[in-house]
Design an enzyme around this catalytic site. Structure first.
Site, PDB file in Angstrom:
ATOM      1  N   HIS A   1       2.965 -14.596  -2.519  1.00  0.00           N
ATOM      2  CA  HIS A   1       3.733 -13.481  -1.981  1.00  0.00           C
ATOM      3  C   HIS A   1       3.484 -13.463  -0.488  1.00  0.00           C
ATOM      4  O   HIS A   1       2.371 -13.761  -0.026  1.00  0.00           O
ATOM      5  CB  HIS A   1       3.277 -12.172  -2.633  1.00  0.00           C
ATOM      6  CG  HIS A   1       4.001 -10.943  -2.152  1.00  0.00           C
ATOM      7  ND1 HIS A   1       5.339 -10.933  -1.831  1.00  0.00           N
ATOM      8  CD2 HIS A   1       3.565  -9.667  -1.935  1.00  0.00           C
ATOM      9  CE1 HIS A   1       5.697  -9.716  -1.460  1.00  0.00           C
ATOM     10  NE2 HIS A   1       4.629  -8.933  -1.498  1.00  0.00           N
TER      11      HIS A   1
ATOM     12  N   TYR B   1      -8.745 -15.670 -10.434  1.00  0.00           N
ATOM     13  CA  TYR B   1      -8.518 -16.181 -11.791  1.00  0.00           C
ATOM     14  C   TYR B   1      -7.982 -15.059 -12.677  1.00  0.00           C
ATOM     15  O   TYR B   1      -8.379 -14.889 -13.812  1.00  0.00           O
ATOM     16  CB  TYR B   1      -9.817 -16.757 -12.360  1.00  0.00           C
ATOM     17  CG  TYR B   1      -9.622 -17.732 -13.507  1.00  0.00           C
ATOM     18  CD1 TYR B   1      -8.975 -18.940 -13.307  1.00  0.00           C
ATOM     19  CD2 TYR B   1     -10.095 -17.451 -14.786  1.00  0.00           C
ATOM     20  CE1 TYR B   1      -8.802 -19.852 -14.350  1.00  0.00           C
ATOM     21  CE2 TYR B   1      -9.933 -18.350 -15.839  1.00  0.00           C
ATOM     22  CZ  TYR B   1      -9.289 -19.544 -15.609  1.00  0.00           C
ATOM     23  OH  TYR B   1      -9.127 -20.443 -16.657  1.00  0.00           O
ATOM     24  N   GLY B   2      -7.056 -14.286 -12.089  1.00  0.00           N
ATOM     25  CA  GLY B   2      -6.374 -13.260 -12.853  1.00  0.00           C
ATOM     26  C   GLY B   2      -5.127 -13.819 -13.500  1.00  0.00           C
ATOM     27  O   GLY B   2      -5.077 -14.996 -13.887  1.00  0.00           O
TER      28      GLY B   2
ATOM     29  N   GLN C   1      -6.653  -9.668  -0.046  1.00  0.00           N
ATOM     30  CA  GLN C   1      -6.558 -10.988   0.577  1.00  0.00           C
ATOM     31  C   GLN C   1      -7.023 -11.013   2.027  1.00  0.00           C
ATOM     32  O   GLN C   1      -7.708 -11.950   2.451  1.00  0.00           O
ATOM     33  CB  GLN C   1      -5.124 -11.509   0.474  1.00  0.00           C
ATOM     34  CG  GLN C   1      -4.740 -11.938  -0.928  1.00  0.00           C
ATOM     35  CD  GLN C   1      -3.356 -12.532  -0.989  1.00  0.00           C
ATOM     36  OE1 GLN C   1      -2.737 -12.829   0.041  1.00  0.00           O
ATOM     37  NE2 GLN C   1      -2.846 -12.701  -2.205  1.00  0.00           N
TER      38      GLN C   1
END
Length: 332
Positions: A108, A25-26, A86
């Protein structure tokens, strides 16, 4: 030319009964989740409990769960944690809870392309990469507009993954501006190349080299700062607005002549050879392995180089000069 997809060509019905879990939640996570929610889709968040993001998401009315729970509840899992986090999140909190026909999404391609995340064969894997920062993705969505994006399909188990990716892109507002199809390989390698050779590495090295050349020749650091750093924004804004030729129409003939006759003397054949070498390092995974190892050992080289640049004279001079420019709202 690449095919561009717009709102009218994408139907979001494929997502209407799906649960989308946004992991993170950036900057991008907040934008994606709120845009998808406002598009009428079912969105939940997978976050680490107790952190600032968790608190903020709760305050902003989002449905928040621990990552493992969100993954189990979701049909689509979108990874929006930083790239460097990740693989660990996937290994520890996602992989064990995947089941057939779930979809993994990315903004990405790094972790998929360089095999830091190796998904099982029974899930879909796609990418939607907005070409703008999260706050802009959110702001333009609210205004009824959108930030363009790239999309790609890496693994199509359901035979519907392409439609899922396009629908997701529409859900965050990207098809209002247009989305282009690419591959994980192309997006990852061109993104890294652009960052290293032009946008970040190339630009900052050029700025410092020009500044240092003037200082060594006896010119005042303040004047060198203005000419080699401050005015760069004026030029980049013009290029961003209308391209290189548009920028040239806005500058003096003297500047224009210097541009077309001296620029090629800076970007020489040797420079182009080094660009090709850097691209080869990206393509062969040399950079990826170097960066992964750097993170594994605590980032000693990375931190030392950042510290060195933070203490450069151009930063000290700039901190003083920017106080004369209140419109910049500098964080000094």
């Amino acid at each position: 030319m690449a095919k561009v997809y717009y709102d009218s060509e994408v139907n979001m019905d494929i997502l209407k009964d799906k649960v989308i879990a946004i992991l993170g939640y950036g900057s991008q996570g907040r934008a994606h989740s709120n845009n998808l929610k406002d598009s009428g889709l079912k969105v939940i968040l997978g976050l680490r409990p107790g952190g600032e993001s968790w608190k903020r998401a709760i305050e902003e009315g989002m449905e928040v769960y621990e990552i493992e729970t969100a993954v189990q509840k979701a049909d689509i899992i979108m990874f929006l944690f930083p790239d460097t986090e990740q693989a660990q999140v996937y290994k520890e909190k996602v992989a064990s809870y995947l089941s057939p026909y779930k979809a993994l999404g990315f903004a990405h391609g790094f972790n998929i392309h360089f095999n830091q995340i190796v998904p099982p064969p029974f899930v879909d894997v796609f990418m939607v990469a907005p070409k703008g920062p999260g706050p802009l993705v959110r702001q333009l969505y609210i205004e009824g507009k959108g930030v363009p994006a790239l999309f790609a399909v890496y693994q199509d188990y359901s035979k519907n993954c392409r439609d899922i990716a396009l629908s997701y892109a529409k859900g965050i507002g990207a098809t209002r501006a247009g989305v282009l199809e690419t591959t994980f390989k192309e997006e990852t390698e061109t993104d890294l190349f652009g960052e290293q050779v032009v946008l970040c590495g190339g630009v900052t090295a050029l700025i410092k080299a020009g500044f240092e050349t003037l200082i060594e020749a006896g010119y005042q650091p303040e004047v060198a700062y203005y000419e080699c750093l401050h005015e760069l924004k004026l030029i980049v804004d013009l290029i961003n607005q209308g391209g290189i030729n548009f920028m040239r129409r806005a500058i003096s003939d003297t500047a224009k002549y210097g541009d077309v006759t001296r620029g090629p003397r800076i970007i020489t054949e040797e420079t182009r050879k080094e660009m090709k070498k850097i691209l080869k390092e990206i393509q062969e995974g040399i950079f990826a392995r170097e960066w992964i190892l750097e993170n594994q050992v605590g980032r000693p080289v990375f931190n030392a180089l950042l510290k060195q640049d933070e203490e450069h004279l151009i930063e000290k001079v700039g901190k003083v000069l920017r106080k004369m420019m209140p419109w910049l709202k500098a964080p000094d």
